[in-house]
Scaffold this active site. Structure first.
Site, mmCIF file in Angstrom:
data_model
loop_
_atom_site.group_PDB
_atom_site.id
_atom_site.type_symbol
_atom_site.label_atom_id
_atom_site.label_comp_id
_atom_site.label_asym_id
_atom_site.label_seq_id
_atom_site.Cartn_x
_atom_site.Cartn_y
_atom_site.Cartn_z
ATOM 1 N N HIS A 39 0.832 -1.207 0.000
ATOM 2 C CA HIS A 39 0.000 0.000 0.000
ATOM 3 C C HIS A 39 0.869 1.259 0.000
ATOM 4 O O HIS A 39 0.563 2.244 -0.675
ATOM 5 C CB HIS A 39 -0.897 0.024 1.242
ATOM 6 C CG HIS A 39 -1.861 -1.115 1.332
ATOM 7 N ND1 HIS A 39 -1.747 -2.113 2.268
ATOM 8 C CD2 HIS A 39 -2.960 -1.420 0.598
ATOM 9 C CE1 HIS A 39 -2.738 -2.975 2.125
ATOM 10 N NE2 HIS A 39 -3.484 -2.579 1.115
ATOM 11 N N LEU A 150 -1.128 -4.667 -8.782
ATOM 12 C CA LEU A 150 -1.352 -5.778 -9.713
ATOM 13 C C LEU A 150 -1.339 -7.137 -9.039
ATOM 14 O O LEU A 150 -1.531 -8.147 -9.709
ATOM 15 C CB LEU A 150 -0.293 -5.742 -10.823
ATOM 16 C CG LEU A 150 -0.596 -4.773 -11.970
ATOM 17 C CD1 LEU A 150 0.636 -4.605 -12.860
ATOM 18 C CD2 LEU A 150 -1.788 -5.253 -12.789
ATOM 19 N N GLN A 155 -8.824 -7.649 -10.338
ATOM 20 C CA GLN A 155 -9.481 -6.440 -9.846
ATOM 21 C C GLN A 155 -9.099 -5.238 -10.692
ATOM 22 O O GLN A 155 -9.957 -4.405 -11.016
ATOM 23 C CB GLN A 155 -9.102 -6.187 -8.388
ATOM 24 C CG GLN A 155 -9.662 -4.891 -7.823
ATOM 25 C CD GLN A 155 -9.394 -4.738 -6.354
ATOM 26 O OE1 GLN A 155 -10.200 -5.119 -5.511
ATOM 27 N NE2 GLN A 155 -8.238 -4.170 -6.014
ATOM 28 N N SER A 187 0.356 -9.168 1.507
ATOM 29 C CA SER A 187 -1.103 -9.198 1.620
ATOM 30 C C SER A 187 -1.483 -9.009 3.076
ATOM 31 O O SER A 187 -0.795 -9.499 3.978
ATOM 32 C CB SER A 187 -1.653 -10.541 1.115
ATOM 33 O OG SER A 187 -3.028 -10.687 1.446
#
Length: 297
Positions: A39, A150, A155, A187
């Site tokens: 992020h 990615l 998504q 993740s």
């Protein structure tokens, strides 16, 4: 760093920036929180390319199925805000569920075909929830660019198709997957893995490396590659439970000609997989182009 929890507040904050910076670029990073370096890389990309960066933190109930992990999805607001501050995010939008969905939702965004495979097939209704919340966020924030990792390439394809079909004036910026030193894709769900599962979870990235090697063969087809990857994961990681391993065209996620060697395919394609370790479902993928395969990259 401004922290806003209501739609009116965040719209006013973005409007204030635009009133003073008519040519300024608004970048947007939508997340479900429990932020990590992946992020952070999106935030840095937005900061480098935008005059204003907005980060949203919202665990969206619409994209979780009835037996999925909405209630136990990891959350750590204090740590999220600390990371956002370190990356110099300008505005953090943290709405409660009641703010985003004050009444039962009767209007949803349905994206077809590109959602028929991979996670769309494994998690019915998931991308209806994703499309709905991202559409809402785009209309609330009104960004010029939105940044997506990615790691979830499906998504990215779904959101890009939605913005194209609905003429939503935002540029979708795909960003490369960020990985641990051993290759495991970052993740928020990695925290669920126990020690043994964490050790074996690296098989996803190892399988993608193997796919890169195998795709160089003159005779490797999509079907044969898929079969070899399934066998590799099963043998290398006894704790794994494969949801899917697919070799598809990208970004449309259409089936490739299984009789044609990968080196003869003149389009971009993806190796995508979802594998469970215990109750934790992990996804990973790698994108390929005809030029890369032909040049043995």
């Amino acid at each position: 760093m401004l922290i806003r929890t209501t739609i009116t507040e965040v719209k006013n904050a973005v409007a204030a920036y635009r009133s003073e910076n008519r040519d300024g670029i608004v970048g947007f990073v939508p997340t479900m929180g429990f932020l990590h370096e992946g992020h952070a890389s999106l935030m840095r990309r937005s900061k480098a390319e935008s005059g204003l960066t907005v980060l949203s933190i919202f665990v969206n109930p619409l994209q979780f199925g009835p037996n999925e992990d909405f209630e136990r999805y990891p959350r750590n607001v204090e740590r999220d805000l600390e990371l956002a501050g370190k990356e110099n995010v300008d505005i953090v939008f943290m709405p409660p569920v009641q703010e985003m969905y004050p009444k039962p939702v009767k209007t949803k965004v349905l994206i077809s075909e590109v959602t028929d495979r991979l996670c769309g097939a494994s998690r019915p209704g998931h991308f209806d929830g994703v499309g709905t919340v991202v559409s809402k966020l785009f209309h609330i924030i009104g960004p010029d660019r939105a940044y997506f990792g990615l790691k979830d390439a499906q998504q990215v394809a779904v959101i890009a198709k939605m913005t194209e079909d609905l003429n939503i004036p935002v540029e979708i910026v795909p960003c490369e997957t960020v990985r641990e030193a051993d290759g495991l894709a970052l993740s928020s769900r990695n925290v669920y893995l126990n020690d043994a599962e964490r050790i074996q979870a690296v098989v996803l990235s190892q399988a993608l490396n193997k796919a890169s090697e195998l795709s160089r063969s003159e005779s490797e087809t999509p079907a044969s590659l898929r079969g070899k990857l399934v066998q590799y994961i099963t043998e290398a990681a006894p704790l794994s439970d494969i949801d899917y391993v697919e070799v598809l065209g990208y970004p449309d996620l259409t089936e490739l000609n299984n009789n044609l060697p990968l080196k003869g395919i003149n389009e971009s394609w993806i190796v995508a997989m979802a594998v469970r370790f215990g109750s934790t479902r992990l996804i990973d993928n790698r994108l390929f182009t005809a030029k890369e395969v032909a040049s043995h990259v």
